[in-house]
Design a protein around this motif. Structure first.
Motif, PDB file in Angstrom:
ATOM      1  N   LEU A  28      24.229  39.557  35.691  1.00 32.93           N
ATOM      2  CA  LEU A  28      24.136  38.094  35.576  1.00 32.93           C
ATOM      3  C   LEU A  28      23.334  37.785  34.299  1.00 32.93           C
ATOM      4  O   LEU A  28      22.280  38.382  34.089  1.00 32.93           O
ATOM      5  CB  LEU A  28      23.409  37.539  36.817  1.00 32.93           C
ATOM      6  CG  LEU A  28      23.616  36.080  37.167  1.00 32.93           C
ATOM      7  CD1 LEU A  28      25.094  35.736  37.280  1.00 32.93           C
ATOM      8  CD2 LEU A  28      22.918  35.752  38.489  1.00 32.93           C
ATOM      9  N   GLY A  29      23.896  36.915  33.439  1.00 36.04           N
ATOM     10  CA  GLY A  29      23.206  36.583  32.190  1.00 36.04           C
ATOM     11  C   GLY A  29      21.865  35.917  32.464  1.00 36.04           C
ATOM     12  O   GLY A  29      21.677  35.302  33.514  1.00 36.04           O
ATOM     13  N   ALA A  30      20.959  36.041  31.516  1.00 40.43           N
ATOM     14  CA  ALA A  30      19.644  35.369  31.645  1.00 40.43           C
ATOM     15  C   ALA A  30      19.890  33.868  31.784  1.00 40.43           C
ATOM     16  O   ALA A  30      20.800  33.304  31.179  1.00 40.43           O
ATOM     17  CB  ALA A  30      18.823  35.657  30.401  1.00 40.43           C
ATOM     18  N   ARG A  31      19.143  33.225  32.600  1.00 45.16           N
ATOM     19  CA  ARG A  31      19.224  31.756  32.840  1.00 45.16           C
ATOM     20  C   ARG A  31      20.633  31.375  33.302  1.00 45.16           C
ATOM     21  O   ARG A  31      21.100  30.271  33.051  1.00 45.16           O
ATOM     22  CB  ARG A  31      18.866  30.986  31.557  1.00 45.16           C
ATOM     23  CG  ARG A  31      17.395  31.163  31.132  1.00 45.16           C
ATOM     24  CD  ARG A  31      17.041  30.237  29.973  1.00 45.16           C
ATOM     25  NE  ARG A  31      17.888  30.501  28.788  1.00 45.16           N
ATOM     26  CZ  ARG A  31      17.735  31.547  28.005  1.00 45.16           C
ATOM     27  NH1 ARG A  31      16.805  32.452  28.289  1.00 45.16           N
ATOM     28  NH2 ARG A  31      18.528  31.729  26.962  1.00 45.16           N
ATOM     29  N   MET A  32      21.360  32.325  33.939  1.00 42.42           N
ATOM     30  CA  MET A  32      22.709  31.992  34.439  1.00 42.42           C
ATOM     31  C   MET A  32      22.706  32.123  35.957  1.00 42.42           C
ATOM     32  O   MET A  32      22.145  33.060  36.505  1.00 42.42           O
ATOM     33  CB  MET A  32      23.727  32.976  33.865  1.00 42.42           C
ATOM     34  CG  MET A  32      24.032  32.790  32.390  1.00 42.42           C
ATOM     35  SD  MET A  32      25.066  31.352  32.110  1.00 42.42           S
ATOM     36  CE  MET A  32      26.655  32.048  32.518  1.00 42.42           C
ATOM     37  N   THR A  33      23.397  31.183  36.631  1.00 46.03           N
ATOM     38  CA  THR A  33      23.601  31.330  38.086  1.00 46.03           C
ATOM     39  C   THR A  33      24.984  31.952  38.279  1.00 46.03           C
ATOM     40  O   THR A  33      25.795  31.981  37.349  1.00 46.03           O
ATOM     41  CB  THR A  33      23.612  29.950  38.766  1.00 46.03           C
ATOM     42  OG1 THR A  33      24.714  29.216  38.202  1.00 46.03           O
ATOM     43  CG2 THR A  33      22.307  29.207  38.516  1.00 46.03           C
ATOM     44  N   MET A  34      25.252  32.402  39.486  1.00 45.69           N
ATOM     45  CA  MET A  34      26.565  32.995  39.772  1.00 45.69           C
ATOM     46  C   MET A  34      27.658  31.930  39.611  1.00 45.69           C
ATOM     47  O   MET A  34      28.680  32.172  38.968  1.00 45.69           O
ATOM     48  CB  MET A  34      26.596  33.570  41.185  1.00 45.69           C
ATOM     49  CG  MET A  34      27.898  34.262  41.539  1.00 45.69           C
ATOM     50  SD  MET A  34      28.254  35.622  40.424  1.00 45.69           S
ATOM     51  CE  MET A  34      27.255  36.876  41.183  1.00 45.69           C
ATOM     52  N   LYS A  58      32.697  40.076  41.471  1.00 48.72           N
ATOM     53  CA  LYS A  58      32.862  41.492  41.848  1.00 48.72           C
ATOM     54  C   LYS A  58      32.212  42.394  40.801  1.00 48.72           C
ATOM     55  O   LYS A  58      31.527  43.365  41.133  1.00 48.72           O
ATOM     56  CB  LYS A  58      34.347  41.832  41.987  1.00 48.72           C
ATOM     57  CG  LYS A  58      34.619  43.305  42.253  1.00 48.72           C
ATOM     58  CD  LYS A  58      36.090  43.564  42.501  1.00 48.72           C
ATOM     59  CE  LYS A  58      36.383  45.053  42.671  1.00 48.72           C
ATOM     60  NZ  LYS A  58      37.835  45.299  42.891  1.00 48.72           N
ATOM     61  N   LEU A  59      32.386  42.067  39.509  1.00 48.62           N
ATOM     62  CA  LEU A  59      31.834  42.912  38.433  1.00 48.62           C
ATOM     63  C   LEU A  59      30.321  42.995  38.527  1.00 48.62           C
ATOM     64  O   LEU A  59      29.720  44.040  38.283  1.00 48.62           O
ATOM     65  CB  LEU A  59      32.271  42.375  37.071  1.00 48.62           C
ATOM     66  CG  LEU A  59      33.778  42.443  36.773  1.00 48.62           C
ATOM     67  CD1 LEU A  59      34.051  41.901  35.369  1.00 48.62           C
ATOM     68  CD2 LEU A  59      34.314  43.873  36.892  1.00 48.62           C
ATOM     69  N   ILE A  60      29.682  41.878  38.898  1.00 43.22           N
ATOM     70  CA  ILE A  60      28.222  41.871  39.041  1.00 43.22           C
ATOM     71  C   ILE A  60      27.835  42.628  40.306  1.00 43.22           C
ATOM     72  O   ILE A  60      26.937  43.465  40.313  1.00 43.22           O
ATOM     73  CB  ILE A  60      27.688  40.425  39.036  1.00 43.22           C
ATOM     74  CG1 ILE A  60      27.832  39.834  37.629  1.00 43.22           C
ATOM     75  CG2 ILE A  60      26.233  40.384  39.510  1.00 43.22           C
ATOM     76  CD1 ILE A  60      27.664  38.340  37.543  1.00 43.22           C
TER      77      ILE A  60
END
Ligand SMILES: COc1cccc(CC(=N)NC(=O)c2cccnc2OC2CCNCC2)c1
Length: 389
Positions: free
Chosen positions: A205-211, A196-198
């Motif tokens: 979403l952080g770099a190189r991060m998936t949900m 929800k925050l994203i």
């Protein structure tokens, strides 16, 4: 930056910073009550003062609606604080409160509430001095009346009414720099509902991060891990007061809370304040305490969500359980109660758990101020034991 108004007030001025010849304490002496201005300050002609009786549901609702539509927004104007009615009633109807310090401005023609400012009495200890102060909060001018210079006259009026009760100091916070902060805090956020925050733009979403990787990163156990961790009850007030008074004594600035204050400020109050403690299973001794208050924000302009459910760290005391484990249990309970995010300032010992518990730094700062009281040595946030709402 020129502060036309603040340069006329008894607050630390920029030119005083570092001047060791200035002593700690009141900047100006009290005025004899007979010399305090007896009548209210003048407002622009179309407006009139009103005292907001927060015991009236109708008036409480007017204040709620004014703040909901016109109070503080984040720097990117994506969120606006949405203090609930029950929260405002709790924050303003405190032990020993003065109704005259709940000040509104109405448009004479429409009788609409267009501005508000509040004060509540508090005993604040500064080093070894216990000072009766007014905690000033909820200064709000309707968006359509900004830059009419209403705020300075509202600040002067609440100051006048505080003086009439023979109180000469105040405490307040602001997201803006004014003459002169006693300390400047960084705020931190711990994601509880990262998806929800994203989605609403609070987090990215952080770099190189998936949900899915992000959801896993912030996952918490289903229930608190500390044995004896439970909700605070009325019977705990004496023990919690002792625990808190002892803990707060280490900070330069902190509230001087008695059992009456603890009962008001820290007893669980649904959708307003939650508090927990650790009772040693054997000795029944209360060794730790933690609490947070509920302050939702309106989400401005998102199709899927309209409210951000946020918890704000309040007072926490750890004497047996590590602060990090205690705060992790608080995060677990906040997640259980469906909060989206848990916010904290880097005051008291909070910086010891922020990084380990996966808090991220917020994009703003909160400055603390004292009115008519000089502190000799600049304060670090870790020296501050006062959390304002
Ligand atoms: C997320 O919604 C927001 C809506 C409005 C403003 C902000 C940013 C902000 N200004 N946050 C804080 O001031 C803040 C961040 C962490 C902890 N306490 C805070 O402020 C408290 C204490 C001062 N009065 C407002 C609530 C965020």
């Amino acid at each position: 930056k020129r502060h036309k108004f603040w340069e006329t007030q008894p607050v630390g001025q920029y030119k005083d910073v570092g001047d060791a010849s200035l002593s700690e304490g009141p900047i100006e002496p009290p005025t004899p009550l007979s010399e305090v201005k007896q009548e209210p300050y003048n407002l622009p002609n179309a407006y009139e003062w009103t005292t907001c009786d927060m015991e009236s549901a109708e008036t409480c609702d007017e204040v709620y609606v004014l703040l909901k539509n016109n109070y503080v927004e984040d720097d990117e104007n994506m969120f606006r604080f949405n203090y609930s009615k029950e929260f405002l009633s709790w924050a303003l109807r405190v032990p020993g409160y003065y109704r005259s310090w709940h000040i509104g401005v109405r448009a004479k023609a429409s009788k609409k509430l267009v501005a508000f400012i509040s004060g509540v009495p508090a005993r604040i200890r500064v080093n070894t001095e216990i000072v009766k102060m007014a905690e000033i909060n909820f200064l709000c001018v309707h968006k359509k009346l900004r830059s009419k210079r209403l705020a300075p006259v509202m600040i002067k009026e609440v100051t006048r009414r505080v003086h009439l009760e023979n109180i000469w100091q105040a405490a307040y916070t602001a997201g803006v720099v004014l003459p002169t902060p006693i300390t400047t805090c960084q705020y931190w956020h711990r994601s509880l509902n990262p998806k929800k925050l994203i989605d609403v733009g609070f987090s990215r979403l952080g770099a190189r991060m998936t949900m899915s990787r992000t959801i896993k990163l912030y996952k918490l156990p289903d229930s608190p891990v500390t044995p004896g961790f439970r909700k605070m009850e009325l019977r705990d007030v004496p023990a919690v007061t002792r625990l808190l008074r002892n803990y707060l004594s280490q900070f330069v600035v902190a509230p001087d809370l008695d059992e009456n204050d603890v009962e008001h400020w820290l007893l669980p109050n649904e959708n307003v304040v939650d508090s927990f403690l650790v009772e040693s299973p054997g000795s029944h001794e209360i060794t730790d305490f933690c609490s947070f208050y509920t302050l939702p924000s309106s989400i401005l302009g998102n199709q899927n969500y309209s409210i951000l459910k946020a918890a704000y760290s309040y007072y926490n005391v750890s004497t047996k359980t590590s602060l990090t484990q205690l705060m992790n249990d608080v995060l677990i309970v906040a997640k259980q109660k469906d909060f989206d995010v848990f916010n904290a300032l880097d005051v008291m010992h909070n910086e010891n758990f922020l990084k380990e518990l996966k808090f991220g730094p917020g994009d703003g700062q909160l400055h603390y101020y004292l009115y008519n009281y000089r502190i000799r040595n600049a304060l670090k946030p870790s020296g501050l034991g006062l959390v304002l709402l």
